[in-house]
Design an enzyme around this catalytic site. Structure first.
Site, PDB file in Angstrom:
ATOM      1  N   GLU A  71      25.293  42.015 100.373  1.00 37.28           N
ATOM      2  CA  GLU A  71      24.758  41.873  99.172  1.00 37.28           C
ATOM      3  C   GLU A  71      25.536  41.196  97.952  1.00 37.28           C
ATOM      4  O   GLU A  71      25.340  40.323  97.472  1.00 37.28           O
ATOM      5  CB  GLU A  71      24.239  43.175  98.656  1.00 37.28           C
ATOM      6  CG  GLU A  71      23.673  43.097  97.172  1.00 37.28           C
ATOM      7  CD  GLU A  71      22.930  44.198  96.503  1.00 37.28           C
ATOM      8  OE1 GLU A  71      23.256  45.528  97.040  1.00 37.28           O
ATOM      9  OE2 GLU A  71      22.207  44.172  95.619  1.00 37.28           O
ATOM     10  N   ASP A  91      24.785  46.396 102.876  1.00 41.89           N
ATOM     11  CA  ASP A  91      24.443  46.531 101.580  1.00 41.89           C
ATOM     12  C   ASP A  91      25.535  47.794 101.396  1.00 41.89           C
ATOM     13  O   ASP A  91      25.430  48.959 101.727  1.00 41.89           O
ATOM     14  CB  ASP A  91      23.167  47.015 101.306  1.00 41.89           C
ATOM     15  CG  ASP A  91      22.674  47.112  99.876  1.00 41.89           C
ATOM     16  OD1 ASP A  91      23.905  47.572  98.955  1.00 41.89           O
ATOM     17  OD2 ASP A  91      21.730  47.402  99.353  1.00 41.89           O
ATOM     18  N   ILE A  93      26.084  49.616  98.656  1.00 41.31           N
ATOM     19  CA  ILE A  93      25.638  50.865  98.074  1.00 41.31           C
ATOM     20  C   ILE A  93      24.075  50.250  97.820  1.00 41.31           C
ATOM     21  O   ILE A  93      23.881  49.414  97.029  1.00 41.31           O
ATOM     22  CB  ILE A  93      26.308  51.106  96.565  1.00 41.31           C
ATOM     23  CG1 ILE A  93      27.692  51.303  96.970  1.00 41.31           C
ATOM     24  CG2 ILE A  93      25.346  52.350  95.935  1.00 41.31           C
ATOM     25  CD1 ILE A  93      28.289  51.779  95.584  1.00 41.31           C
ATOM     26  N   ASP A  94      23.341  50.923  98.483  1.00 45.19           N
ATOM     27  CA  ASP A  94      21.824  50.585  98.281  1.00 45.19           C
ATOM     28  C   ASP A  94      21.291  51.728  97.304  1.00 45.19           C
ATOM     29  O   ASP A  94      21.669  52.972  97.826  1.00 45.19           O
ATOM     30  CB  ASP A  94      20.960  50.700  99.571  1.00 45.19           C
ATOM     31  CG  ASP A  94      19.525  50.157  99.002  1.00 45.19           C
ATOM     32  OD1 ASP A  94      19.455  49.045  98.623  1.00 45.19           O
ATOM     33  OD2 ASP A  94      18.618  50.901  99.637  1.00 45.19           O
ATOM     34  N   THR A  96      21.829  51.280  93.858  1.00 39.47           N
ATOM     35  CA  THR A  96      23.022  51.043  92.878  1.00 39.47           C
ATOM     36  C   THR A  96      22.764  51.815  91.452  1.00 39.47           C
ATOM     37  O   THR A  96      23.439  52.333  91.067  1.00 39.47           O
ATOM     38  CB  THR A  96      23.439  49.810  92.701  1.00 39.47           C
ATOM     39  OG1 THR A  96      24.002  49.123  93.903  1.00 39.47           O
ATOM     40  CG2 THR A  96      24.551  49.650  91.601  1.00 39.47           C
ATOM     41  N   ASP A 220      18.782  45.168 101.968  1.00 37.52           N
ATOM     42  CA  ASP A 220      18.141  46.656 101.868  1.00 37.52           C
ATOM     43  C   ASP A 220      17.268  47.136 102.790  1.00 37.52           C
ATOM     44  O   ASP A 220      17.164  48.374 103.115  1.00 37.52           O
ATOM     45  CB  ASP A 220      17.050  46.482 100.609  1.00 37.52           C
ATOM     46  CG  ASP A 220      17.697  45.773  99.419  1.00 37.52           C
ATOM     47  OD1 ASP A 220      18.779  46.340  98.897  1.00 37.52           O
ATOM     48  OD2 ASP A 220      17.108  45.049  98.640  1.00 37.52           O
TER      49      ASP A 220
END
Ligand code: LIP
Length: 274
Positions: A71, A91, A93-94, A96, A220
């Site tokens: 990402e 990702d 940190i999905d 955020t 994601d």
């Protein structure tokens, strides 16, 4: 690919997700710097960027010939190039916005594709301690527990998860909210948990019957996608066609009957492909 290499890839993804999760956890209750990307609701923190670099460096060391789609590397200007070469889709940190606002539904996502098919996925929630995982043909798990989707077939007896997303374009929001309105009318209700991957893992474990979203990205949904299908779910395009992970839209339904009842309620929202 032999089963041996699939399980090796899965174990590597699990190890790397744990290491990355520790960094996310350390940062979770501290002050966070935040910058914005495409809208003021599209947030990135130093932790997102540092964790993505960490994950890529750990995987690159072990698999130097593999490729990466991340990402934050993509946000820095790289276009998504998804080829047949083994590719780790990350990702860091999905969720955020959840991370920034101290809401625990935030996760590290690591998926692996071979020949543009996702074969391994790990979604690790470092704050709640849940680690969802799957490899092709091996079933889906939360920690060591096998998970399966709900058996409910009637939309009127279902909960559906979606997101408002991070676009603040009024037309886009209006269409999305009309979709929400129609789905609320037809079901037990709609939830928004703040992370596509968490949403898909919830439905994969039988918590809620479906998730749909317009505007998401491949990172994601790649890792959570295989977890969802290995849990017995149906991962398709919201139009009913085959899923296209670069198309910015997805419908994850616990079965065909729920998908068939949801699809006519959804108005398409157009986003540029990844
Ligand atoms: C988020 C997705 C979520 C979507 C948000 C955002 P991020 O990803 O998981 O489904 O609604 O707008 O894209 O930015 O937290 O990795």
């Amino acid at each position: 690919m032999s089963d041996h290499s699939l399980s090796e890839y899965l174990n590597t993804a699990l190890e790397v997700a744990q290491i990355a999760g520790e960094v996310v956890k350390d940062a979770f209750y501290k002050d966070k710097d935040q910058k914005t990307k495409e809208s003021y609701a599209d947030i990135v923190t130093e932790t997102d960027q540092a964790v993505e670099k960490l994950i890529i460096s750990l995987l690159q060391e072990k698999y130097p010939s593999h490729k990466f789609i991340g990402e934050e590397s993509t946000a820095e200007g790289k276009k998504v190039e998804w080829t047949d070469t083994p590719t780790w889709i990350i990702d860091p940190i999905d969720g955020t916005a959840n991370f920034v606002h101290n809401i625990p539904q935030t996760c590290v996502c690591i998926g692996l594709s071979v020949n543009r098919e996702i074969v391994v996925g790990v979604v690790h929630l470092p704050i709640t301690g849940q680690t969802y995982s799957a490899s092709r043909g091996g079933g889906a798990y939360c920690n060591k527990q096998k998970i399966t989707v709900s058996k409910v077939k009637d939309l009127k007896k279902s909960v559906v998860i979606t997101e408002a997303g991070n676009s603040r374009d009024s037309q886009i929001l209006s269409t999305k909210m009309k979709n929400v309105h129609r789905v609320v009318e037809a079901s037990h209700g709609v939830r928004m948990l703040g992370s596509a991957a968490v949403n898909m893992c919830m439905v994969a474990s039988g918590s809620g019957e479906a998730y749909f979203e317009y505007g998401i990205h491949i990172w994601d949904i790649a890792a959570a996608g295989i977890i969802f299908t290995e849990a017995g779910g149906l991962l398709i395009d919201p139009s009913g066609r085959d899923v296209d992970l670069l198309s910015r839209q997805v419908l994850a339904a616990c079965n065909q009957s729920i998908a068939d009842q949801l699809i006519p309620l959804l108005t398409h929202v157009e986003f540029d492909r990844d």
